[in-house]
Scaffold this motif. Sequence first.
Motif, PDB file in Angstrom:
ATOM      1  N   SER A 137      63.574  61.520  10.889  1.00 61.65           N
ATOM      2  CA  SER A 137      64.866  61.301  11.561  1.00 61.65           C
ATOM      3  C   SER A 137      65.677  60.176  10.919  1.00 61.65           C
ATOM      4  O   SER A 137      66.829  59.941  11.313  1.00 61.65           O
ATOM      5  N   ASP A 138      65.112  59.473   9.939  1.00 58.28           N
ATOM      6  CA  ASP A 138      65.844  58.404   9.245  1.00 58.28           C
ATOM      7  C   ASP A 138      66.997  59.000   8.437  1.00 58.28           C
ATOM      8  O   ASP A 138      67.006  60.204   8.145  1.00 58.28           O
ATOM      9  N   PRO A 139      67.945  58.165   7.988  1.00 54.89           N
ATOM     10  CA  PRO A 139      68.995  58.663   7.081  1.00 54.89           C
ATOM     11  C   PRO A 139      68.364  59.399   5.895  1.00 54.89           C
ATOM     12  O   PRO A 139      67.296  59.007   5.405  1.00 54.89           O
ATOM     13  N   SER A 140      69.015  60.450   5.422  1.00 51.52           N
ATOM     14  CA  SER A 140      68.396  61.350   4.446  1.00 51.52           C
ATOM     15  C   SER A 140      67.939  60.638   3.179  1.00 51.52           C
ATOM     16  O   SER A 140      66.853  60.920   2.656  1.00 51.52           O
TER      17      SER A 140
ATOM     18  N   THR B  50      63.339  47.919   4.427  1.00 51.83           N
ATOM     19  CA  THR B  50      64.252  48.254   5.524  1.00 51.83           C
ATOM     20  C   THR B  50      64.704  49.696   5.319  1.00 51.83           C
ATOM     21  O   THR B  50      64.389  50.319   4.298  1.00 51.83           O
ATOM     22  N   LYS B  51      65.478  50.190   6.269  1.00 54.23           N
ATOM     23  CA  LYS B  51      65.943  51.574   6.176  1.00 54.23           C
ATOM     24  C   LYS B  51      67.344  51.681   5.585  1.00 54.23           C
ATOM     25  O   LYS B  51      67.924  52.758   5.564  1.00 54.23           O
ATOM     26  N   ASP B  52      67.846  50.563   5.063  1.00 54.08           N
ATOM     27  CA  ASP B  52      69.160  50.579   4.405  1.00 54.08           C
ATOM     28  C   ASP B  52      68.964  50.964   2.948  1.00 54.08           C
ATOM     29  O   ASP B  52      68.612  50.117   2.116  1.00 54.08           O
TER      30      ASP B  52
ATOM     31  N   THR C 116      67.064  57.468   2.861  1.00 57.43           N
ATOM     32  CA  THR C 116      65.933  56.601   3.222  1.00 57.43           C
ATOM     33  C   THR C 116      64.646  57.407   3.236  1.00 57.43           C
ATOM     34  O   THR C 116      63.630  57.019   2.645  1.00 57.43           O
ATOM     35  N   TRP C 117      64.693  58.554   3.912  1.00 53.22           N
ATOM     36  CA  TRP C 117      63.521  59.434   4.013  1.00 53.22           C
ATOM     37  C   TRP C 117      63.151  59.996   2.635  1.00 53.22           C
ATOM     38  O   TRP C 117      61.967  60.065   2.275  1.00 53.22           O
TER      39      TRP C 117
ATOM     40  N   PHE D  11      58.595  55.008   8.117  1.00 52.81           N
ATOM     41  CA  PHE D  11      59.712  55.887   7.764  1.00 52.81           C
ATOM     42  C   PHE D  11      59.490  57.248   8.408  1.00 52.81           C
ATOM     43  O   PHE D  11      58.364  57.772   8.431  1.00 52.81           O
ATOM     44  N   LEU D  12      60.578  57.818   8.924  1.00 50.25           N
ATOM     45  CA  LEU D  12      60.493  59.030   9.745  1.00 50.25           C
ATOM     46  C   LEU D  12      61.465  60.093   9.252  1.00 50.25           C
ATOM     47  O   LEU D  12      62.500  59.769   8.657  1.00 50.25           O
TER      48      LEU D  12
ATOM     49  N   PRO E 104      57.507  48.817   7.700  1.00 47.60           N
ATOM     50  CA  PRO E 104      58.259  49.792   8.496  1.00 47.60           C
ATOM     51  C   PRO E 104      57.611  51.171   8.427  1.00 47.60           C
ATOM     52  O   PRO E 104      56.898  51.491   7.484  1.00 47.60           O
TER      53      PRO E 104
END
Length: 548
Positions: free
Chosen positions: A220-223, A454-456, A225-226, A217-218, A215
């Motif tokens: 704009s992802d949840p704080s 994942t972004k979770d 996650t980033w 990571f950006l 993935p």
Amino acid sequence: MMRNEVQGLFQKHGEEELEERRTLYRWATWKEGLPLSVAAASEKDLPLDVRFHEGKKIDFEGTLAAGMMDIALKRLYTLLSSWNSLEDFDQIFWGSKSALAKRVRQSWKEDDFFGYQFLNGVNPTLLRRSTSLPTRLVIPPELEGLQAQLERKLQEGCLFEADFSLLDGIQANVIQGERQHLAAPLVMLKMEPDGKLLPMAIQLQPPCSGSPDPPLFLPSDPSLTWLLAKAWVRNSDFQLHELQAHLLKTHLVAEVFAVATMRCLPGMHPIFKLLIPHLRYTLEINTRARTKLISDGGIFDQVVNTGGGGHLDVLRKATACLTYRSLCPPDDLADRGLLGIPSALYAHDALRLWDIISRYVQGTVHLYYSEDEVVQSDPEVQAWCQEITEIGLCGAQERGFPVSFQSRAELCHFVTMCIFTCTAQHSGINQGQLDWYAWVPNAPCTMRKPPPTTKDVTLEMVMATLPNVHQACLQMTIAWHLGRFQPDMVPLGHHKEEYFSGPGYKAVLKRFQEDLNTLEREIVARNEGLDLPYYYLQPSRIENSITI
């Protein structure tokens, strides 16, 4: 006595001196694939001439003991067996810390602070301006907007990257029965008009055939996650800083210079006299590192995720790609596209120092070598060069290191590189450890869970990934021990021993010290107007040799 007879006596004395030195200073292979080291199982095996003086020894061993006591007190004070929140790290964030370390504690989550560290933090050696989009960067179809943005920044010349592929395939450590984890990130960053460097995307692992694409990571992802993606980058930077930028490219390379100098250049030789103040204590500090820091069961094995043998594989890979140009800032910074960036303070100061050291070396060399032919016909300096490249660096001529000097300019460039490495570069890489590593979440020494796929991401995942209480305490203590100001510190160009006589050299040395004082004033004045002052290459803070 005729002049030829006097020269003959000097030559005979020099040959006898070197014969004795070659029995005292022998090469050894500590680990295959690394630069050679001095033959010494412990610091007690070193010749007395290069051992720590008593005051240095007492301070070094006393502060290490005090550090271990600090860990015990922090463990007792916290009574924590595990973390529940990021604020829990505050419970060990006391004792010796700097003003910048407190600022790191406040600002470590901010993107511009994350980007700033690639330019002016503890490891300013990895960042490069992108000349194309990296082949390992896989952008999923739904992120075509990001693709366009990256390509636009590339065209504008303000796209940068930090690639940690050297860590790919390295076996992670097992600490107290628990497997640790490693990543090999790629970070894409953009330079804003105000000089801020901001991350645009993070890929934590290179793509692997037969597996889903990693993935991206950006911001704009949840704080959380980033934040976790950035923590993985900072952990990877910790590894390459300590192993490649610090241990290999200052300590181990300087040890090669030291051993070759003792074996090839007699005490009367001008290059010996020029270099010897910059080799003080280096053989002992490196020998201690091999017995305490990177040894079996040492600090790396205890708390770092590349420990347990992975650190040696990283060092081997880093050694295999070590080039002469990477040790010379004018070449290195040009190769990385970092020239002329106002916010690149390390780059600016490193170039100024290189020029100042170069002028000092040139002034001294020209006193003793009237023309290129004198360099070519100096058997001792030619043997010294060959010993460094072919023996100490294990055949590094394939990576641009010279095996002989054909001109005064070539000799001056090489000696400038030696002195810069042993002084300014080590200062720029070593001093910041206390500032940037004391707040552990900013640069975790190990990661206890695998990189997210994942972004979770939950807070529990973040806390379970970052170093545990004991690991964090040990990281803080070692950062303090290695990054603190040394009580017997000798500033660059201010050694007390007089190796040269005569007015010629004294004038060159005076000019060197004046140039350093001018740069000192410039940096102090500049820093007064900066939100984040950069002082690792301030001449008064640069030690004359690698002593810690």
